[in-house]
Write a protein that holds these residues in place. Structure first.
Motif, short mmCIF file in Angstrom:
data_model
loop_
_atom_site.label_atom_id
_atom_site.label_comp_id
_atom_site.label_asym_id
_atom_site.label_seq_id
_atom_site.Cartn_x
_atom_site.Cartn_y
_atom_site.Cartn_z
N SER A 98 0.83 -1.69 0.02
CA SER A 98 -0.03 -0.62 0.04
C SER A 98 1.05 1.20 0.03
O SER A 98 0.29 2.89 -0.60
N GLY A 101 1.16 3.05 -4.05
CA GLY A 101 -0.03 4.79 -4.42
C GLY A 101 0.28 5.92 -4.36
O GLY A 101 1.06 6.40 -4.69
N LEU A 125 -2.20 -9.06 -9.02
CA LEU A 125 -1.55 -7.20 -8.31
C LEU A 125 -1.74 -6.58 -9.56
O LEU A 125 -1.62 -5.62 -9.73
N HIS A 128 -3.90 -3.04 -9.52
CA HIS A 128 -2.88 -2.16 -8.82
C HIS A 128 -1.65 -1.56 -10.11
O HIS A 128 -1.56 -0.46 -10.14
N ALA A 168 -5.95 -2.67 -4.41
CA ALA A 168 -5.97 -1.89 -5.08
C ALA A 168 -6.95 -1.10 -5.03
O ALA A 168 -6.26 0.43 -5.92
N ASN A 171 -4.71 1.28 -2.97
CA ASN A 171 -3.85 2.14 -3.58
C ASN A 171 -4.22 3.00 -4.86
O ASN A 171 -3.24 4.34 -4.86
#
Ligand code: UD1
Length: 437
Positions: A98, A101, A125, A128, A168, A171
């Protein structure tokens, strides 16, 4: 080797205080990276994962002080923070992802190791990565690390998630707060922890609408300011004690989490024959006021049928407790796991206690037996570990759960709380077993 040793049968009676959610506080700490200055987070649980996040933020150049008793983390974020999240830490705690982002948004670059994480199936992921790319970053994998760069800064865009992924959504919301223009995330996750982080971001000066819905809109701002924020209560820990009461014919009052965070769970507990009372606002251990509820279990629960779903559906993290309850319930119960590749290692251990579970794909069909029989079992992840301890409440004789470091990643004072509720459990050192060679 340290283990939890429990002598059953036993039932839980009394009240328990539940502090902030592991799955929220770790992200709130990551969000602090978005603002220069001192962020203070309160209602922080004393768990290992918080310590790992403290270490990670420290390595990024923040000065972090953590008072586990008071439940407060203070994070001083400098103007320039590091951009590397080492494999060693990300491996120890998947939620380290995390920081991807926030770092990409603020520092225009991030090197974040690909996690290993809980033994609960493969956890992608891709959303993301695709989301950050849509926001204008380039993201590629290099030597086991996500390498993200956004030299020209991020720019607002439309992102449609294939699945309402919690990680996701978090982020991408964090990244979008500092992007130029508007970002719209559809099929966003609605979990209370998402609401919590969005609330903190708004307090920091972010412009976010649609919080708690599947359509979140973020209008980027130039900078955010540090704030003091109280972490939302841990609905999964609260749910654990609630199932403990239902499964053990107990009577437990949970303080610090409201039933509105556990909508589907309350329904299923009532289906099992438990009485679930909403206590509304009550005084909490730290002198503040918060929500609470009470669960009174029946002598022998009825089996329940549960399908795990994104919030407001039944949380996947409570899955082991459903299987545990069904294993001693009257009738045949069913648990369908819809979020993760099934975490069936827990079931194999539960079978050592005498549970009758048949696995078929993502379904666990459980024929309840009147009582389990204590044995040595091993925790494979946080919730599986707690699930084995609760099952031990309905097992005659001694149940010893190893792998307790998993449990301590997510539960504060687990043994002390269970003892307070009347369970004869202790943390003991078990002599190592056979040695060869
Ligand atoms: C978070 C929680 C975890 C909880 C889960 C679902 C934390 C630290 N952990 O995990 O306890 O069980 O939410 O409520 O908050 N997926 C992809 N690609 C992606 C992202 C996710 O395929 O880019 C898949 C995963 O493999 C999984 C599903 O989506 O099958 C759910 O994952 P996600 O909601 O992202 O869970 P986490 O944020 O990892």
């Amino acid at each position: 080797m340290e283990v939890f040793r429990l002598t059953g049968p036993a039932s839980l009676h009394g009240s328990v205080d539940v502090r902030g959610a592991k799955n929220s506080v770790l992200k709130l700490m990551a969000a602090s990276l978005l603002a220069v200055g001192r962020t203070t987070i309160t209602n922080v649980p004393a768990i290992l994962d918080v310590r790992i996040m403290v270490e990670l933020l420290g390595r990024l150049g923040c000065v972090v002080d953590y008072d586990p008793d008071a439940g407060i983390v203070g994070i001083d974020v400098p103007a320039e923070v590091g951009i590397q999240a080492d494999y060693e830490l990300v491996r120890a705690m998947r939620a380290s992802i995390s920081v991807l982002g926030p770092l990409t948004a603020r520092m225009k670059a991030a090197h974040v190791a690909l996690p290993g994480g809980d033994a609960i199936g493969s956890r992608g992921l891709d959303m993301h990565q695709a989301g950050l790319e849509a926001l204008g970053a380039t993201v590629h994998l290099e030597h086991g690390y996500f390498v993200a760069t956004a030299q020209a800064g991020l720019r607002g865009t439309e992102i449609a998630l294939d699945f309402p992924s919690v990680g996701a959504t978090e982020n991408l919301v964090m990244a979008a707060t500092l992007a130029r223009g508007e970002t719209v995330i559809s099929n966003a996750a609605k979990e209370p922890e998402i609401v919590d982080i969005c609330t903190m971001l708004v307090e920091m000066g972010a412009k976010i609408t649609g919080i708690g819905t599947g359509l979140i809109t973020i209008t980027g701002v130039d900078a955010l300011r540090p704030v003091t924020h109280r972490t939302v209560g841990d609905r999964i820990v609260a749910g654990t004690y609630a199932f403990g009461a239902a499964l053990s014919a107990g009577d437990v009052t949970v303080r610090g989490v409201g039933l509105e965070l556990l909508p589907n769970v309350a329904i299923k507990l009532r289906d099992s024959g438990a009485v679930v009372d909403d206590l509304g606002d009550i005084p909490l251990a730290d002198g503040t006021t918060g929500q609470g509820f009470r669960v009174i279990g029946t002598r022998r629960p009825r089996s329940i049928r549960v399908a795990t779903m994104p919030f407001p559906g039944f949380p996947t993290d409570l899955q082991p407790f459903v299987i545990g309850l069904n294993s001693v319930a009257d009738g045949v119960g069913l648990l369908s796991e819809n979020l993760f590749e099934a975490r069936w290692r827990f079931v194999q251990e539960l079978a050592r206690l005498g549970a009758k579970v048949r696995i078929d794909g993502n379904h666990a069909l459980v024929t309840g037996v009147p009582e389990l029989s204590g044995a040595e079992v091993e925790a494979s992840d946080i919730r599986a570990g707690a699930g084995l301890v609760l099952a031990g409440l309905r097992a005659t004789g001694v149940t010893e759960v190893s792998g307790i470091d998993h449990i301590e990643r997510g539960y504060e004072n687990f043994v002390a709380n269970l003892r307070k509720l009347g369970a004869p459990i202790e943390r003991v050192v078990r002599a190592e077993g056979l040695r060869f060679g």
